[in-house]
Design a protein around this motif. Structure first.
Motif, PDB file in Angstrom:
ATOM      1  N   ALA A 222       0.819  -1.182  -0.006  1.00 36.35           N
ATOM      2  CA  ALA A 222       0.430   0.185  -0.317  1.00 36.35           C
ATOM      3  C   ALA A 222       0.915   1.505  -0.547  1.00 36.35           C
ATOM      4  O   ALA A 222       0.689   1.963  -0.624  1.00 36.35           O
ATOM      5  N   ILE A 223       2.054   1.798   0.432  1.00 35.79           N
ATOM      6  CA  ILE A 223       2.581   2.422   0.730  1.00 35.79           C
ATOM      7  C   ILE A 223       3.252   2.741  -0.550  1.00 35.79           C
ATOM      8  O   ILE A 223       3.739   3.716  -1.293  1.00 35.79           O
ATOM      9  N   TRP A 224       3.878   1.648  -1.180  1.00 29.01           N
ATOM     10  CA  TRP A 224       4.358   1.538  -2.222  1.00 29.01           C
ATOM     11  C   TRP A 224       3.881   1.865  -2.498  1.00 29.01           C
ATOM     12  O   TRP A 224       4.108   3.385  -4.088  1.00 29.01           O
ATOM     13  N   LEU A 225       2.313   2.160  -3.418  1.00 29.42           N
ATOM     14  CA  LEU A 225       1.795   2.182  -4.371  1.00 29.42           C
ATOM     15  C   LEU A 225       0.383   3.666  -4.064  1.00 29.42           C
ATOM     16  O   LEU A 225       0.897   4.569  -4.670  1.00 29.42           O
ATOM     17  N   THR A 226       0.587   4.353  -3.030  1.00 24.22           N
ATOM     18  CA  THR A 226       0.378   5.189  -2.874  1.00 24.22           C
ATOM     19  C   THR A 226       1.505   6.649  -2.983  1.00 24.22           C
ATOM     20  O   THR A 226       1.760   7.689  -3.128  1.00 24.22           O
ATOM     21  N   THR A 239       9.060  13.319  -3.335  1.00 29.34           N
ATOM     22  CA  THR A 239       8.310  13.946  -1.790  1.00 29.34           C
ATOM     23  C   THR A 239       7.734  11.686  -1.859  1.00 29.34           C
ATOM     24  O   THR A 239       8.218  11.537  -0.854  1.00 29.34           O
ATOM     25  N   SER A 240       8.037  11.487  -3.176  1.00 32.65           N
ATOM     26  CA  SER A 240       7.511  10.187  -2.495  1.00 32.65           C
ATOM     27  C   SER A 240       8.978   9.215  -2.383  1.00 32.65           C
ATOM     28  O   SER A 240       8.259   8.014  -1.538  1.00 32.65           O
ATOM     29  N   LEU A 241      10.005   9.506  -2.992  1.00 28.55           N
ATOM     30  CA  LEU A 241      10.847   9.099  -2.892  1.00 28.55           C
ATOM     31  C   LEU A 241      11.652   8.826  -1.229  1.00 28.55           C
ATOM     32  O   LEU A 241      11.605   8.001  -0.431  1.00 28.55           O
ATOM     33  N   LEU A 242      10.799  10.432  -0.925  1.00 33.00           N
ATOM     34  CA  LEU A 242      11.319  10.436   1.161  1.00 33.00           C
ATOM     35  C   LEU A 242       9.839   9.307   1.767  1.00 33.00           C
ATOM     36  O   LEU A 242      11.154   8.256   2.699  1.00 33.00           O
ATOM     37  N   PHE A 243       9.386   9.112   1.341  1.00 35.98           N
ATOM     38  CA  PHE A 243       8.178   8.526   2.274  1.00 35.98           C
ATOM     39  C   PHE A 243       8.626   7.100   1.777  1.00 35.98           C
ATOM     40  O   PHE A 243       8.635   5.878   3.073  1.00 35.98           O
ATOM     41  N   PHE A 244       9.386   5.931   1.058  1.00 38.48           N
ATOM     42  CA  PHE A 244       8.915   4.756   1.018  1.00 38.48           C
ATOM     43  C   PHE A 244      10.095   4.881   1.212  1.00 38.48           C
ATOM     44  O   PHE A 244      10.545   3.718   1.849  1.00 38.48           O
ATOM     45  N   GLY A 245      10.987   5.499   0.995  1.00 41.78           N
ATOM     46  CA  GLY A 245      12.732   5.662   1.452  1.00 41.78           C
ATOM     47  C   GLY A 245      12.227   5.097   3.338  1.00 41.78           C
ATOM     48  O   GLY A 245      13.224   4.338   3.924  1.00 41.78           O
ATOM     49  N   LEU A 246      11.062   5.807   4.025  1.00 48.48           N
ATOM     50  CA  LEU A 246      11.508   6.633   5.582  1.00 48.48           C
ATOM     51  C   LEU A 246      11.310   4.375   5.565  1.00 48.48           C
ATOM     52  O   LEU A 246      10.911   4.381   6.476  1.00 48.48           O
ATOM     53  N   PHE A 247       9.732   4.283   5.309  1.00 52.95           N
ATOM     54  CA  PHE A 247       8.977   3.205   5.546  1.00 52.95           C
ATOM     55  C   PHE A 247      10.222   2.394   5.379  1.00 52.95           C
ATOM     56  O   PHE A 247       9.994   1.188   6.210  1.00 52.95           O
ATOM     57  N   LEU A 265      14.481  -1.186  -2.660  1.00 55.31           N
ATOM     58  CA  LEU A 265      15.168  -0.855  -3.500  1.00 55.31           C
ATOM     59  C   LEU A 265      15.021  -0.752  -4.934  1.00 55.31           C
ATOM     60  O   LEU A 265      14.686  -0.062  -6.090  1.00 55.31           O
ATOM     61  N   LEU A 266      14.548  -2.497  -5.177  1.00 60.74           N
ATOM     62  CA  LEU A 266      14.045  -2.979  -6.330  1.00 60.74           C
ATOM     63  C   LEU A 266      12.374  -2.313  -6.846  1.00 60.74           C
ATOM     64  O   LEU A 266      12.104  -2.063  -7.940  1.00 60.74           O
ATOM     65  N   LEU A 267      11.544  -1.915  -5.687  1.00 63.13           N
ATOM     66  CA  LEU A 267      10.279  -1.356  -5.906  1.00 63.13           C
ATOM     67  C   LEU A 267      10.138   0.076  -5.983  1.00 63.13           C
ATOM     68  O   LEU A 267       9.968   0.924  -7.484  1.00 63.13           O
ATOM     69  N   ALA A 268      11.485   0.453  -5.585  1.00 60.53           N
ATOM     70  CA  ALA A 268      11.568   2.449  -6.246  1.00 60.53           C
ATOM     71  C   ALA A 268      12.490   2.311  -7.529  1.00 60.53           C
ATOM     72  O   ALA A 268      12.027   3.397  -8.143  1.00 60.53           O
ATOM     73  N   CYS A 269      12.872   1.532  -7.485  1.00 65.07           N
ATOM     74  CA  CYS A 269      13.499   1.623  -8.542  1.00 65.07           C
ATOM     75  C   CYS A 269      12.407   1.265  -9.756  1.00 65.07           C
ATOM     76  O   CYS A 269      12.247   1.980 -11.021  1.00 65.07           O
TER      77      CYS A 269
END
Length: 481
Positions: A222-226, A239-247, A265-269
């Motif tokens: 859910a966080i990745w999709l958000t 902002t998207s990278l910041l939130f996902f990286g924080l989680f 890292l895979l999902l972010a990429c």
């Protein structure tokens, strides 16, 4: 063993408060800012600015109020956090004032000073009125609901410079995402503190990889999709990278399993690649990153990234000197996104390194006291707040130096932006509160002992505390990693 032959009780450990050290460092921070302000005036017009005394008195008064709040409400807090934040904020005001001299019709320093004063005031309010950080755990789901609402509101407003991250009402504007990052840190810390055992030890095994149960893995997806959704709708990569990286960071800290870092890292990429390919605004920034001098070769002159790289090159080792650079040529974002280019040109590699060391020390102290706490929520909250600062510095510095695509975020304390400076002061206040809890008498400072620092048993264990902290299961050995 009888009482006569038993070992004597260990002496009570009383850590020094070090409020005098904090005050001395605050004086140095204010003096450095005042000297920088005077140096800019001398370099630009050959005279000290007439309001230098007022600037010094105002910054000194704000720092004194913050110090008194810490002295009386958090006497065992880390003595380095407040001086570092004050120095960074003061240097930011100096750099913005320096750029104002090149754009007299668009002065930002007075407004930034007002926002800084509000930041100091909120810092003092949080330190004084939030006497136990564990109270925030009660409001985990309220925090995430408020954060999602704040993130969604800018979609209803017109885009600014290609991104929908601002709310403008009359002559006022602010970024709700800046406040959302604190609320999300509270939610992530509370959720992971309550579910860290399930994340680490339950689920199905696929080869050598253990996958958590769906009810536990669901929030990760859910966080990745958000994150991707915010990126698509608001065109805000940072902002998207910041939130996902924080989680992902907090997930690793809660479970101690490095596999989550690889998955994150895979999902972010994957998300960044998809959006960078489909979204024109983000794709344009990626093209500028890959070919920063393309506009020069096409005869259109240098773009912002090229000007930033020229500024860093012109600064060399020791810089051109405050007030003697030409980074105002970068354009409209010189005081916000690219203010680090001004620091690099006028302070040089040495000055830039000093700035990065200040940020590093601020983040390291946040990690230090987060790991010192025995309650999982406080540990994750402190590490999450410190990680937000670390991720912001990396993303912004990487963007203006050409390491990664530009994101449009604000350098903590340094760049123009009222929402940013206010939320940064709130984060420092929360770190102050956490460090006070970690260093106070009766709290083990290494985070590994079963009893208090004075040798007495800890009341309530890791789950003791206000609110729902008592529902958190005891810390597992891997949590201390």
């Amino acid at each position: 063993m009888t009482a006569a032959t038993s070992d004597p009780a260990p002496p009570r450990v009383r850590l020094p408060k070090r409020r005098g050290v904090e005050l001395s460092l605050l004086v140095c921070a204010v003096l450095c800012s005042v000297l920088g302000y005077a140096d800019v005036g001398l370099a630009h017009s050959g005279a000290v600015p007439p309001d230098v005394a007022g600037y010094g008195a105002g910054l000194g008064l704000l720092a004194l109020v913050a110090h008194l709040a810490v002295r009386f409400a958090a006497p065992y807090a880390d003595p380095l956090l407040l001086p570092i934040a004050t120095l960074l904020n003061g240097l930011g005001l100096v750099l913005i004032y320096r750029l104002d001299l090149e754009t007299p019709a668009d002065r930002a320093a007075p407004t930034q000073l007002v926002w800084s004063a509000l930041g100091f005031a909120l810092f003092a309010a949080v330190v004084v009125f939030l006497r136990d950080h564990r109270l925030l755990q009660r409001y985990a789901y309220v925090s995430v609901a408020a954060a999602l609402a704040l993130l969604a509101v800018p979609i209803l407003f017109p885009a600014v410079n290609g991104a929908r991250i601002w709310i403008r009402v009359g002559g006022l504007s602010f970024q709700p995402g800046e406040f959302a990052k604190i609320l999300l840190a509270v939610f992530f810390a509370a959720y992971l503190a309550a579910n860290r055992t399930a994340l680490a030890h339950t689920g199905r095994t696929l080869g050598r990889v253990r996958l958590p149960a769906g009810r536990v893995l669901g929030p990760v997806v859910a966080i990745w999709l958000t994150s991707v959704g915010v990126l698509v709708l608001e065109r805000d990569l940072g902002t998207s990278l910041l939130f996902f990286g924080l989680f992902v960071i907090l997930l690793y800290v809660a479970t101690g399993r490095t596999g989550w870092i690889a998955v994150g890292l895979l999902l972010a990429c994957v998300g960044a690649f998809v959006v960078g390919t489909l979204e024109p605004h983000v794709r344009g920034r990626v093209e500028d990153w890959l070919h920063p001098f393309a506009s020069i070769e096409a005869g259109r002159g240098p773009g912002q990234l090229a000007q930033s790289l020229f500024a860093f090159a012109a600064g060399g080792m020791f810089g051109a000197g405050l007030g003697l650079g030409h980074s105002a040529l970068i354009g409209f974002a010189a005081k916000s996104d690219f203010i680090l280019a001004t620091a690099g040109e006028e302070l040089g590699y040495v000055g830039l390194t000093a700035l990065f060391l200040l940020y590093t020390l601020l983040v390291a102290r946040g990690y230090r006291w987060g790991l010192a706490l025995r309650d999982p929520f406080g540990r994750l909250l402190a590490i999450g707040l410190a990680s937000i600062l670390a991720l912001q510095v990396f993303v912004i510095a990487g963007g203006v130096t050409g390491l990664i695509p530009l994101t449009g975020m604000a350098m903590p304390f340094l760049a123009q932006g009222g929402s940013s400076v206010v939320t940064n002061w709130i984060m420092v206040a929360l770190l102050i509160r956490v460090s006070d809890s970690a260093r106070a008498p009766g709290t083990p400072v290494d985070g590994t002992a079963d009893g208090r620092a004075d040798g007495t048993p800890a009341a309530g264990g890791a789950g003791g505390g206000a609110g729902s902290a008592g529902t958190v299961p005891p810390a597992q050995p891997e949590d201390a990693r």
